[in-house]
Enzyme design. Structure first.
Site, PDB file in Angstrom:
ATOM      1  N   CYS A 120      -8.756 -38.024   5.071  1.00 26.08           N
ATOM      2  CA  CYS A 120      -9.739 -39.092   5.297  1.00 26.08           C
ATOM      3  C   CYS A 120     -11.150 -38.546   5.567  1.00 26.08           C
ATOM      4  O   CYS A 120     -12.064 -38.777   4.778  1.00 26.08           O
ATOM      5  CB  CYS A 120      -9.336 -39.978   6.472  1.00 26.08           C
ATOM      6  SG  CYS A 120      -7.763 -40.837   6.243  1.00 26.08           S
ATOM      7  N   ARG A 121     -11.331 -37.828   6.682  1.00 28.48           N
ATOM      8  CA  ARG A 121     -12.682 -37.453   7.113  1.00 28.48           C
ATOM      9  C   ARG A 121     -13.225 -36.162   6.498  1.00 28.48           C
ATOM     10  O   ARG A 121     -14.340 -36.153   5.957  1.00 28.48           O
ATOM     11  CB  ARG A 121     -12.720 -37.341   8.646  1.00 28.48           C
ATOM     12  CG  ARG A 121     -12.517 -38.668   9.346  1.00 28.48           C
ATOM     13  CD  ARG A 121     -12.211 -38.475  10.813  1.00 28.48           C
ATOM     14  NE  ARG A 121     -10.920 -37.824  11.004  1.00 28.48           N
ATOM     15  CZ  ARG A 121     -10.444 -37.400  12.172  1.00 28.48           C
ATOM     16  NH1 ARG A 121     -11.188 -37.524  13.256  1.00 28.48           N
ATOM     17  NH2 ARG A 121      -9.259 -36.842  12.247  1.00 28.48           N
ATOM     18  N   SER A 122     -12.475 -35.068   6.595  1.00 28.37           N
ATOM     19  CA  SER A 122     -13.034 -33.800   6.102  1.00 28.37           C
ATOM     20  C   SER A 122     -13.248 -33.770   4.586  1.00 28.37           C
ATOM     21  O   SER A 122     -14.196 -33.109   4.132  1.00 28.37           O
ATOM     22  CB  SER A 122     -12.223 -32.590   6.590  1.00 28.37           C
ATOM     23  OG  SER A 122     -10.877 -32.650   6.193  1.00 28.37           O
ATOM     24  N   CYS A 146     -10.424 -31.592   9.772  1.00 21.84           N
ATOM     25  CA  CYS A 146      -9.962 -32.748  10.552  1.00 21.84           C
ATOM     26  C   CYS A 146      -8.455 -32.614  10.752  1.00 21.84           C
ATOM     27  O   CYS A 146      -7.924 -31.504  10.684  1.00 21.84           O
ATOM     28  CB  CYS A 146     -10.372 -34.065   9.899  1.00 21.84           C
ATOM     29  SG  CYS A 146      -9.635 -34.366   8.272  1.00 21.84           S
ATOM     30  N   ASN A 194      -6.784 -33.880   6.661  1.00 20.35           N
ATOM     31  CA  ASN A 194      -7.512 -33.460   5.451  1.00 20.35           C
ATOM     32  C   ASN A 194      -7.356 -34.478   4.317  1.00 20.35           C
ATOM     33  O   ASN A 194      -7.367 -34.112   3.141  1.00 20.35           O
ATOM     34  CB  ASN A 194      -7.096 -32.047   4.992  1.00 20.35           C
ATOM     35  CG  ASN A 194      -8.011 -31.420   3.943  1.00 20.35           C
ATOM     36  OD1 ASN A 194      -7.567 -30.606   3.137  1.00 20.35           O
ATOM     37  ND2 ASN A 194      -9.282 -31.782   3.923  1.00 20.35           N
ATOM     38  N   ASP A 203     -11.314 -41.384  13.757  1.00 22.76           N
ATOM     39  CA  ASP A 203     -10.217 -41.185  12.803  1.00 22.76           C
ATOM     40  C   ASP A 203      -9.909 -42.513  12.120  1.00 22.76           C
ATOM     41  O   ASP A 203      -9.398 -43.438  12.757  1.00 22.76           O
ATOM     42  CB  ASP A 203      -8.993 -40.680  13.564  1.00 22.76           C
ATOM     43  CG  ASP A 203      -7.861 -40.305  12.624  1.00 22.76           C
ATOM     44  OD1 ASP A 203      -7.921 -40.689  11.441  1.00 22.76           O
ATOM     45  OD2 ASP A 203      -6.928 -39.629  13.077  1.00 22.76           O
TER      46      ASP A 203
HETATM   47  P1  4NP Z   1      -7.956 -37.369   8.766  1.00 25.75           P
HETATM   48  O1  4NP Z   1      -7.075 -38.656   9.072  1.00 25.75           O
HETATM   49  O2  4NP Z   1      -7.673 -36.400   9.900  1.00 25.75           O
HETATM   50  O3  4NP Z   1      -9.342 -37.879   8.804  1.00 25.75           O
HETATM   51  O4  4NP Z   1      -7.523 -36.858   7.435  1.00 25.75           O
HETATM   52  C1  4NP Z   1      -5.709 -38.590   9.342  1.00 25.75           C
HETATM   53  C2  4NP Z   1      -4.802 -38.463   8.308  1.00 25.75           C
HETATM   54  C3  4NP Z   1      -3.455 -38.438   8.572  1.00 25.75           C
HETATM   55  C4  4NP Z   1      -3.008 -38.534   9.873  1.00 25.75           C
HETATM   56  C5  4NP Z   1      -3.918 -38.651  10.909  1.00 25.75           C
HETATM   57  C6  4NP Z   1      -5.263 -38.674  10.627  1.00 25.75           C
HETATM   58  N1  4NP Z   1      -1.623 -38.541  10.162  1.00 25.75           N
HETATM   59  O5  4NP Z   1      -1.244 -38.724  11.326  1.00 25.75           O
HETATM   60  O6  4NP Z   1      -0.811 -38.350   9.236  1.00 25.75           O
END
Ligand code: 4NP
Length: 144
Positions: free
Chosen positions: A13-15, A8, A11, A117
């Site tokens: 939240c989702r993955s 994702c 790294n 997201d």
């Molecule tokens: P993830 O979520 O891609 O599911 O881990 C996010 C975590 C951090 C950010 C964006 C999405 N960020 O912009 O820092």
């Protein structure tokens, strides 16, 4: 041994949820598959998954609290059999890096939909939906 890398953006939240679910299912079943996760971005390298992701996984008896974020590298494309993007933007970024062994998680039962997201969600609500979408797709992926 087959190997799968979930990717994702951050790294955190989702993955990590996808990695945790896949590991849980693999431990319960008779698959022999190595799983890992990574982010296309560098902002959260070394961090544990976000609190809501840890919580929602824990609610389903999946412990992701010890995972640490890392950034995807080109070496991952040959190290893993399959790279699994969580949304279209991740898919696009991985393709631009030269990844060819690439699929999108939403293609496994969700008509190619993006896993939303949750980073900008307000509060915990929404994480259960994200969890159940990821769980359903990962189950279908492992089945295939
Ligand atoms: P993830 O979520 O891609 O599911 O881990 C996010 C975590 C951090 C950010 C964006 C999405 N960020 O912009 O820092």
């Amino acid at each position: 041994m087959k190997s799968i890398l979930f990717v994702c953006l951050g790294n955190i939240c989702r993955s990590p949820i996808a990695e945790g679910i896949a590991r849980h299912l693999i431990e319960q079943g008779d698959h022999n598959i190595h799983v890992d996760s990574a982010g296309t971005g560098y902002w959260h390298i070394g961090e544990t998954p976000c609190a809501h992701s840890v919580q929602v996984a824990s609610n389903h008896n999946v412990d992701i609290s010890t995972l640490r974020a890392r950034q995807v590298t080109k070496a991952d494309f040959s190290a893993f059999d399959l790279i699994v993007a969580l949304d279209q933007s991740n898919y696009h970024d991985l393709k631009a890096m030269g990844c060819t062994n690439l699929i999108k998680l939403g293609d496994y039962g969700y008509e190619g939909a993006d896993v939303p997201d949750p980073y900008f969600f307000k509060g915990f609500e929404g994480f259960e939906n994200v969890y159940s979408m990821i769980e359903s797709c990962v189950k279908e992926l492992l089945k295939r």
